[in-house]
Design an enzyme around this catalytic site. Structure first.
Site, PDB file in Angstrom:
ATOM      1  CG  ASP A  78      -0.426   0.012   2.557  1.00 50.11           C
ATOM      2  OD1 ASP A  78       0.737  -0.274   2.632  1.00 50.11           O
ATOM      3  OD2 ASP A  78      -0.979   0.014   3.402  1.00 50.11           O
TER       4      ASP A  78
ATOM      5  CE1 TYR B  49       7.787   3.609   0.852  1.00 54.73           C
ATOM      6  CE2 TYR B  49       7.254   4.925  -1.034  1.00 54.73           C
ATOM      7  CZ  TYR B  49       8.110   3.994  -0.501  1.00 54.73           C
ATOM      8  OH  TYR B  49       8.982   3.446  -1.160  1.00 54.73           O
TER       9      TYR B  49
ATOM     10  CG  PHE C 184       8.584   0.001  -4.236  1.00 52.38           C
ATOM     11  CD1 PHE C 184       9.309  -0.397  -3.039  1.00 52.38           C
ATOM     12  CD2 PHE C 184       7.824  -1.024  -5.115  1.00 52.38           C
ATOM     13  CE1 PHE C 184       8.968  -1.902  -2.444  1.00 52.38           C
ATOM     14  CE2 PHE C 184       7.585  -2.259  -4.661  1.00 52.38           C
ATOM     15  CZ  PHE C 184       8.059  -2.774  -3.201  1.00 52.38           C
TER      16      PHE C 184
ATOM     17  CG  HIS D  70       9.210  -6.199   0.961  1.00 52.66           C
ATOM     18  ND1 HIS D  70       9.622  -5.033   1.173  1.00 52.66           N
ATOM     19  CD2 HIS D  70       8.074  -5.977   0.143  1.00 52.66           C
ATOM     20  CE1 HIS D  70       9.037  -3.947   0.798  1.00 52.66           C
ATOM     21  NE2 HIS D  70       7.705  -4.426   0.184  1.00 52.66           N
TER      22      HIS D  70
END
Length: 251
Positions: free
Chosen positions: A72, A74, A85, A199
């Site tokens: 989701d 930031y 990102f 991740h």
């Protein structure tokens, strides 16, 4: 007066890909839930509503080559742009606000010979056909995962499945368990390159038997070079993962 949230915010090519999804109860529920949240406190939602679908606006269906799935947006102030990102270029790489995920992505790129990112702004990737897609497209400030249950999952799952079926030779970068949970939506489609690793955030970057970076950052998962090799093999131009500052100024 235009509603704050509607299907008209989604580019027409992506609406066409989704077909009759907008007639579903799932879409109607998402539409209602988002409108309620926005009516209650629009200033607490990130990114701003006009940027919910920025990834789809910057990367049309016809141009998609690569899909990178985030979770989701930031939830810290000043970061979310509507691209998974990506953060604004003015946030200094050595600042505390710069996310660990981006630091490790930059390390991986350098290890693969592309050089380090000049900033955390990934708009240039999106414009080259890298779909930077979060699986929830909104969040409440300061509350990670706070909009995960508003109904985004159904929309994004439909989009991922439709995209994988309609476009051959895509590359899917699935980083971490959440992104990899979307594997069943992709794996039955023909001729897709699916790259999986842990991740890139924080300590998770080294975890699992497929680490994003090897411990000590001695090697990367090679997802970026593998992607370009795949694209070249399928008669498509590779991604310029790192643009020099000079090239950016004259592009």
């Amino acid at each position: 007066m235009k509603a704050l949230f509607s299907k008209d915010d989604i580019p027409s090519d992506w609406r066409a890909l989704l077909g009759n999804y907008f007639e579903s109860a799932d879409w109607q529920s998402l539409e209602k839930n988002l409108q309620t949240v926005l009516n209650a406190d629009p200033g607490a939602v990130r990114p701003e509503p006009q940027n919910f679908f920025k990834a789809l606006k910057l990367t049309p269906v016809d141009s998609v080559k690569v899909v990178i799935l985030g979770q989701d947006p930031y939830h810290s102030p000043g970061l979310a742009q509507g691209l998974a990102f990506s953060i604004p270029a003015e946030i200094a790489i050595n600042s505390r606000e710069f996310p660990s995920s981006l630091r490790n992505i930059s390390k991986a790129l350098a290890l693969e010979g592309f050089g380090q990112l000049p900033s955390g702004d990934l708009h240039n990737w999106a414009k080259q056909g890298v779909l930077l897609l979060n699986t929830a497209l909104s969040v409440r400030l300061g509350e990670a995962g706070s909009h995960a249950n508003l109904g985004w999952k159904s929309l994004i799952d439909h989009l991922i499945n439709a995209l994988s079926k309609s476009k051959p030779h895509l590359v899917w970068m699935l980083w971490g368990g959440h992104a990899q949970s979307k594997l069943p939506l992709i794996e039955d489609s023909q001729n897709q390159l699916i790259l999986q690793s842990s991740h890139p955030s924080g300590l998770g970057v080294y975890k699992t038997d497929k680490p994003f970076l090897e411990p000590g950052a001695k090697a990367s998962c090679n997802h970026f070079s593998s992607t370009n090799q795949w694209l070249i093999e399928h008669k498509s131009s590779p991604i310029r993962w790192v643009e020099s500052v000079q090239n950016d100024l004259f592009s």
